[in-house]
Design an enzyme around this catalytic site. Sequence first.
Site, PDB file in Angstrom:
ATOM      1  CD  GLU A 186     -22.734   1.753   6.318  1.00  0.00           C
ATOM      2  OE1 GLU A 186     -23.482   2.035   7.517  1.00  0.00           O
ATOM      3  OE2 GLU A 186     -22.295   0.492   6.317  1.00  0.00           O
ATOM      4  CE  LYS A 311     -22.116  -6.976   6.539  1.00  0.00           C
ATOM      5  NZ  LYS A 311     -20.610  -6.395   6.767  1.00  0.00           N
TER       6      LYS A 311
HETATM    7  P1  PGA Z   1     -18.834  -3.321   4.582  1.00  0.00           P
HETATM    8  O1  PGA Z   1     -19.107  -3.325   6.261  1.00  0.00           O
HETATM    9  O2  PGA Z   1     -18.413  -1.879   4.540  1.00  0.00           O
HETATM   10  O3  PGA Z   1     -17.827  -4.194   4.456  1.00  0.00           O
HETATM   11  O4  PGA Z   1     -20.238  -3.387   4.022  1.00  0.00           O
HETATM   12  C1  PGA Z   1     -19.994  -2.775   6.989  1.00  0.00           C
HETATM   13  C2  PGA Z   1     -19.871  -3.716   8.336  1.00  0.00           C
HETATM   14  O5  PGA Z   1     -18.850  -3.886   8.745  1.00  0.00           O
HETATM   15  O6  PGA Z   1     -20.867  -4.102   9.033  1.00  0.00           O
HETATM   16 ZN    ZN Z   2     -19.520  -5.031  10.783  1.00  0.00          ZN
END
Ligand code: PGA
Ligand code: ZN
Length: 393
Positions: A186, A311
């Site tokens: 990220e 999400k």
């Molecule tokens: P992810 O997780 O890598 O599955 O997008 C990010 C998170 O745990 O917030």
């Molecule tokens: Zn998370």
Amino acid sequence: MIRNLKIFSIFNSKGTPAIMVKIQTDNGSYSASIPSGTSKGKHEAKELPVERVLKNFSKIRPRFVGKDERDWRGIDSLLKELDGTENFSKLGENLSLSISIACARAAFENEIWKIHKPRMGMEFPIPIGNVIGGGKHLGGTDWQEFLVIPYGAKSPGEAVEIMVSIWASLGEELRKKKMLIGKNVENAWMTKLDDLKTLDLLSDVSEDWKVKLGIDFASSSLWDGKRYVYKKLGKSLTPSQQVDFITEVAEKYRLYYLEDPIQEDGFRQFMILNHILGKDCIIAGDDLYCTNPERLRKGIKNKATNGIIIKPNQIGTLSLADEVVRIAKERGMIIIPSHRSGETEDDWLADLSLAWDAPLIKSGITGSDMTKLNRLIELWEDIPEVKMAKLPL
Ligand code: PGA
Ligand code: ZN
């Protein structure tokens, strides 16, 4: 009316294949692309490999041609019906959500922040930015994300400026201390420091700014079925020791935001922690809920958290995510719409965070994720009488 639908294989920020759907209506062409997680919850809707999605798309495509895009909820119901499973394991959530969002875009001519009637004085979410990372996102720390929340910012642009300044100063400090490994999935810094020393540094560096601090512990990745195993700190904790450790850390570093401090099925320890810290801190469930209404209802009943990560690709359509938001808000839960670690340049998350009146939005602070924050900056200029949301606690 929907005249045509197309699908493409594109690439996300991790360089892995993702999909983009384009819907052609009488009014124009509207697209959507879908991100992908790295540390996914086990109760999420199913993401399928792109080749399977392409095949599924060609089978279901004719069912959407000729439909009225303004009935975006009806399109979502059709997707659910065509899939026929609990978790989109037949069609793939990446296919269902891309059609769902592209259709909503068509219905609102790209302005999906209008899915709920816009009001005067709309509040913009405060961004949460990931500055140092570890865990499954790669890095030196056991915890996944060290987060800053620029609550003093007067606009989305100022919020980004603060987050990026802190991120840049941290990079500089880590380099000076020879504790910098690089950048993770990220674009957060990877450090050789352990989790607590990382918190010491973050507290020092952010002292001059009006920010609150938080952590996404992503605790399911520490959990071996019996204990929480910390490689860097050399600890192995029972569930109740984990509650004590998190409480101690939250109090010592005055953390404001705690995401997944407990593993994804630990409703009981979530409840205890929420009881101890929930007045002053946001305890957010990500893997705990997976944006799933049944899991959310269980969390509400048990008072497991005071916040929920939203999400949309964990549940598979915009209408389903919208329903989860409705339930959460009705019961006074703080909603936090969130990106995934494998992002695309699509910015629909920004629009939805406005439509949902979210006080916070979780997004990365560099790379593809800038598109979401830049969209907030754009909407801030476009929408009359806007203000930044206040911290919910
Ligand atoms: P992810 O997780 O890598 O599955 O997008 C990010 C998170 O745990 O917030
Ligand atoms: Zn998370």
